[in-house]
Motif scaffolding. Structure first.
Motif, PDB file in Angstrom:
ATOM      1  N   LEU A 150      70.204  83.103 104.898  1.00 44.69           N
ATOM      2  CA  LEU A 150      70.920  83.654 103.536  1.00 44.69           C
ATOM      3  C   LEU A 150      70.950  85.200 103.732  1.00 44.69           C
ATOM      4  N   ARG A 151      71.838  85.806 103.095  1.00 48.24           N
ATOM      5  CA  ARG A 151      72.037  87.229 102.871  1.00 48.24           C
ATOM      6  C   ARG A 151      72.121  87.427 101.032  1.00 48.24           C
ATOM      7  N   ALA A 152      72.179  86.474 100.432  1.00 44.96           N
ATOM      8  CA  ALA A 152      72.244  86.694  98.933  1.00 44.96           C
ATOM      9  C   ALA A 152      72.084  85.210  98.385  1.00 44.96           C
ATOM     10  N   ILE A 153      71.364  85.645  97.121  1.00 45.58           N
ATOM     11  CA  ILE A 153      70.991  84.246  96.240  1.00 45.58           C
ATOM     12  C   ILE A 153      71.276  84.819  94.874  1.00 45.58           C
ATOM     13  N   CYS A 154      72.118  84.090  94.386  1.00 46.01           N
ATOM     14  CA  CYS A 154      72.729  84.389  92.721  1.00 46.01           C
ATOM     15  C   CYS A 154      72.557  83.536  91.656  1.00 46.01           C
ATOM     16  N   ALA A 174      63.999  76.780  80.915  1.00 45.62           N
ATOM     17  CA  ALA A 174      64.624  76.522  82.112  1.00 45.62           C
ATOM     18  C   ALA A 174      65.250  77.849  82.857  1.00 45.62           C
ATOM     19  N   ASN A 175      65.806  78.447  81.866  1.00 45.15           N
ATOM     20  CA  ASN A 175      66.267  79.931  82.658  1.00 45.15           C
ATOM     21  C   ASN A 175      65.295  80.988  82.783  1.00 45.15           C
ATOM     22  N   LYS A 180      61.792  83.490  87.198  1.00 54.36           N
ATOM     23  CA  LYS A 180      60.509  83.758  87.720  1.00 54.36           C
ATOM     24  C   LYS A 180      60.816  83.449  89.118  1.00 54.36           C
ATOM     25  N   VAL A 181      61.660  82.195  89.278  1.00 57.91           N
ATOM     26  CA  VAL A 181      61.801  82.054  90.941  1.00 57.91           C
ATOM     27  C   VAL A 181      62.672  82.954  91.565  1.00 57.91           C
ATOM     28  N   ALA A 182      63.569  83.538  91.136  1.00 64.61           N
ATOM     29  CA  ALA A 182      64.262  84.702  91.668  1.00 64.61           C
ATOM     30  C   ALA A 182      63.265  85.999  91.948  1.00 64.61           C
ATOM     31  N   TRP A 183      62.652  86.289  91.011  1.00 64.29           N
ATOM     32  CA  TRP A 183      61.517  87.306  91.029  1.00 64.29           C
ATOM     33  C   TRP A 183      60.736  86.864  92.445  1.00 64.29           C
ATOM     34  N   ALA A 184      60.240  85.714  92.579  1.00 67.96           N
ATOM     35  CA  ALA A 184      59.308  85.441  93.717  1.00 67.96           C
ATOM     36  C   ALA A 184      60.283  85.272  95.054  1.00 67.96           C
ATOM     37  N   GLN A 185      61.454  84.763  95.160  1.00 70.04           N
ATOM     38  CA  GLN A 185      62.454  84.677  95.912  1.00 70.04           C
ATOM     39  C   GLN A 185      62.554  86.185  96.411  1.00 70.04           C
ATOM     40  N   LYS A 195      69.648  88.082  92.897  1.00 73.43           N
ATOM     41  CA  LYS A 195      69.819  88.373  91.422  1.00 73.43           C
ATOM     42  C   LYS A 195      69.795  87.037  90.446  1.00 73.43           C
ATOM     43  N   SER A 196      69.067  87.369  89.344  1.00 74.83           N
ATOM     44  CA  SER A 196      69.261  86.242  88.184  1.00 74.83           C
ATOM     45  C   SER A 196      70.271  87.001  87.028  1.00 74.83           C
ATOM     46  N   LEU A 197      71.383  86.457  86.717  1.00 76.91           N
ATOM     47  CA  LEU A 197      72.093  87.219  85.758  1.00 76.91           C
ATOM     48  C   LEU A 197      71.897  86.457  84.500  1.00 76.91           C
TER      49      LEU A 197
END
Length: 205
Positions: A150-154, A174-175, A180-185, A195-197
């Motif tokens: 993976l190069r990107a997770i959005c 949930a959001n 927090k999962v995005a931060w950990a990733q 990015k978590s939008l």
């Protein structure tokens, strides 16, 4: 033009709509067309059944429009009907994708459902549906994509995760977990753009 390839996943089945709906555009138009067609066949559908049929038709139209838009700018796209929490179904789709298109380079997780009501009135089933679609769905996707470079997770989060919103305790929770999962990733995948939008209302900006 883009040469990107997209696999879109959703719960809605992409089925052909009844011929009687070809000229119908609005919700009301569709209900009238479906009702007239049913009556002509000697059937008397209940309002709830008509509503479900209309929702299915509109969902399929939206999917087809999205596929056409991607293809119009030079992308390749396919749609697969599978729940994001169905680990077996997700693995099947991803195996098919890798076999035909190669490894997967990016994840966009936009699944979500609402069950807005006061927390004291929220049932366990409603809570699970809201929370699991976001978080269990993300867990399933990340596990299934472990072999891929993976190069990107959005991730599609919401401003309600920070600000809250009346009747949306489960959705906000949930959001915020998604954030927090995005931060950990991002911390564990130094070379991956994460990015978590925090979206606001789709129609309101």
């Amino acid at each position: 033009d883009t040469q990107a390839r997209f696999v879109l996943l959703g719960r809605s089945e992409l089925t052909a709509e009844p011929a009687c709906c070809a000229a119908a555009v609005t919700d009301a138009d569709l209900k009238r067309a479906l009702l007239a067609d049913a009556l002509a066949r000697g059937e008397k559908p209940k309002p709830a059944a008509l509503g479900r049929q209309v929702r299915d038709i509109l969902a399929a139209r939206e999917i087809r429009e999205t596929l056409a838009q991607v293809e119009a700018v030079g992308g390749q796209v396919r749609y697969r009907a599978v729940s994001v929490t169905d680990s077996v179904g997700i693995d099947t789709v991803l195996t098919e994708t890798r076999t035909e298109w190669g490894p997967i380079r990016a994840l966009i997780h936009g699944a979500g459902v609402l069950a807005d009501r006061k927390i004291a009135e929220l049932t366990d089933e409603e809570y699970d549906r809201v929370f699991d679609t976001k978080i269990e769905g993300l867990r399933v996707l990340l596990a299934a994509l472990a072999p891929d470079p993976l190069r990107a997770i959005c991730l599609f989060s919401s401003v309600s995760a920070r600000c809250g919103n009346n009747g949306q305790a489960a959705y906000a929770m949930a959001n915020e977990v998604l954030n927090k999962v995005a931060w950990a990733q991002a911390r564990s995948r130094g070379d991956v753009l994460v990015k978590s939008l925090g979206w606001g209302p789709w129609e309101g900006g």
